[in-house]
Design a protein around this motif. Structure first.
Motif, PDB file in Angstrom:
ATOM      1  N   GLN A   1       7.105  -2.758   1.851  1.00  0.00           N
ATOM      2  CA  GLN A   1       6.555  -1.529   1.301  1.00  0.00           C
ATOM      3  C   GLN A   1       6.828  -1.404  -0.199  1.00  0.00           C
ATOM      4  N   LYS A   2       6.019  -0.597  -0.837  1.00  0.00           N
ATOM      5  CA  LYS A   2       6.262  -0.188  -2.227  1.00  0.00           C
ATOM      6  C   LYS A   2       7.286   0.932  -2.185  1.00  0.00           C
TER       7      LYS A   2
ATOM      8  N   LEU B   1       9.620   3.686  -3.914  1.00  0.00           N
ATOM      9  CA  LEU B   1       9.652   4.508  -5.123  1.00  0.00           C
ATOM     10  C   LEU B   1      11.084   4.943  -5.430  1.00  0.00           C
TER      11      LEU B   1
ATOM     12  N   GLN C   1       9.790   5.546 -11.260  1.00  0.00           N
ATOM     13  CA  GLN C   1       8.826   6.556 -11.696  1.00  0.00           C
ATOM     14  C   GLN C   1       9.495   7.526 -12.677  1.00  0.00           C
TER      15      GLN C   1
ATOM     16  N   PHE D   1       5.111  12.383  -4.045  1.00  0.00           N
ATOM     17  CA  PHE D   1       4.357  11.140  -4.177  1.00  0.00           C
ATOM     18  C   PHE D   1       4.383  10.372  -2.853  1.00  0.00           C
TER      19      PHE D   1
ATOM     20  N   ALA E   1       2.177  11.980  -0.309  1.00  0.00           N
ATOM     21  CA  ALA E   1       0.766  11.717  -0.590  1.00  0.00           C
ATOM     22  C   ALA E   1       0.356  10.293  -0.226  1.00  0.00           C
ATOM     23  N   GLY E   2       1.318   9.493   0.250  1.00  0.00           N
ATOM     24  CA  GLY E   2       0.984   8.148   0.718  1.00  0.00           C
ATOM     25  C   GLY E   2       1.046   7.061  -0.314  1.00  0.00           C
ATOM     26  N   HIS E   3       1.729   7.293  -1.454  1.00  0.00           N
ATOM     27  CA  HIS E   3       1.759   6.288  -2.523  1.00  0.00           C
ATOM     28  C   HIS E   3       2.962   5.357  -2.440  1.00  0.00           C
ATOM     29  N   GLY E   4       3.747   5.454  -1.394  1.00  0.00           N
ATOM     30  CA  GLY E   4       4.898   4.577  -1.239  1.00  0.00           C
ATOM     31  C   GLY E   4       5.949   5.211  -0.345  1.00  0.00           C
ATOM     32  N   TRP E   5       7.029   4.480  -0.127  1.00  0.00           N
ATOM     33  CA  TRP E   5       8.167   4.983   0.624  1.00  0.00           C
ATOM     34  C   TRP E   5       9.358   5.110  -0.326  1.00  0.00           C
TER      35      TRP E   5
END
Length: 276
Positions: A167-168, A170, A197, A207, A210-214
């Motif tokens: 996974q990406k 954050l 970030q 974030f 909103a589904g942009h990473g874990w």
């Protein structure tokens, strides 16, 4: 004291300050206009001195003063809140100031004397810390399990380090993501990919929602209800950090010693640690 001695003392005072504090006549002794101002100022000075002495005694006894606490964002909830609540109850005159930042930045401020104590997390026993802490006193408070924060829509019940490696992840720039990555690799785990970030922790969690990473969070965050996020256990024995209180060994701030004494007492209480 005899009258003659009092009179002599008053005259010596008048000669020293260069003014007549009292006016003498056949009708008796009255306070002069200058004397009224002088004696009023003396009374104010004595009152101030009493207050200063009382404040100094209070600070010296650790009952008041200033305590500057540095903490990483993850301890904005959980046991630290209970510790601060108890500090407020038993030492209401101590002013507490909080500084939130990354662990390396907080430890640097501690060494520079800009913070009195720092609450941070290091790798569990048996592993060498990925960053030096330096010559400071340390008190272990509790062990903090780590959870994966991911969009609630994922519907997962548990994840592994392998799942997280895909996974990406954050984080903030101030977070010690390099040291944490090295720690996981040293235990035989995979290489995690973190994407720093420039945002607040609230923004980071938004974030994720909103589904942009874990991201990876401590168990204490369970006490914070974040809409759209699921906090999932990481299926690994090393998914934990040891929370420690750090302070300069040479600190002469009585408020520091009062806080440490309270922390030692609180950490033995049932229910103090997360999940207890």
């Amino acid at each position: 004291m005899e009258t003659s001695a009092v009179s002599r003392g008053v005259r010596e005072l008048e000669e020293r300050v260069g003014l007549s504090i009292f006016e003498r006549s056949h009708r008796g002794v009255t306070t002069s206009a200058a004397g009224v101002i002088y004696l009023g100022g003396v009374r104010e000075a004595l009152d101030l001195l009493e207050r200063v002495e009382a404040t100094a005694r209070s600070v010296g006894a650790g009952k008041s003063g200033l305590l500057r606490i540095g903490f990483v964002w993850s301890f904005a909830f959980g046991p630290i809140v209970r510790l601060l609540e108890e500090m407020r109850r038993v030492q209401p005159e101590i002013e507490v100031q909080l500084v939130e930042d990354g662990p390396d930045q907080l430890i640097a401020r501690l060494h520079d004397g800009k913070l009195d104590v720092v609450l941070t997390a290091i790798e569990p026993e048996g592993h060498v810390p990925s960053r030096p802490i330096g010559q400071v006193s340390r008190l272990t408070l509790w062990n903090e399990r780590l959870l994966a924060a991911l969009p609630a829509s994922e519907g997962k019940a548990a994840v592994s380090w392998g799942d997280l490696a895909e996974q990406k992840l954050l984080c903030r720039h101030a977070d010690d993501f390099r040291g944490f990555t090295a720690f996981i690799e040293s235990t035989g785990g995979p290489t995690l990919r973190f994407f720093p970030q420039d945002c607040s922790r609230e923004g980071l969690l938004g974030f994720v929602a909103a589904g942009h990473g874990w991201t990876i969070v401590p168990e204490s965050l369970r006490e914070c209800d974040v809409h759209g996020i699921a906090l999932i256990p990481i299926d690994s024995a090393n998914a934990a950090l040891r929370v420690e209180l750090l302070w300069r060994s040479e600190s002469n701030n009585p408020a520091v010693h009062a806080f440490i004494k309270l922390a030692k007492k609180m950490r033995t209480r049932p229910g103090f640690s997360p999940g207890a």
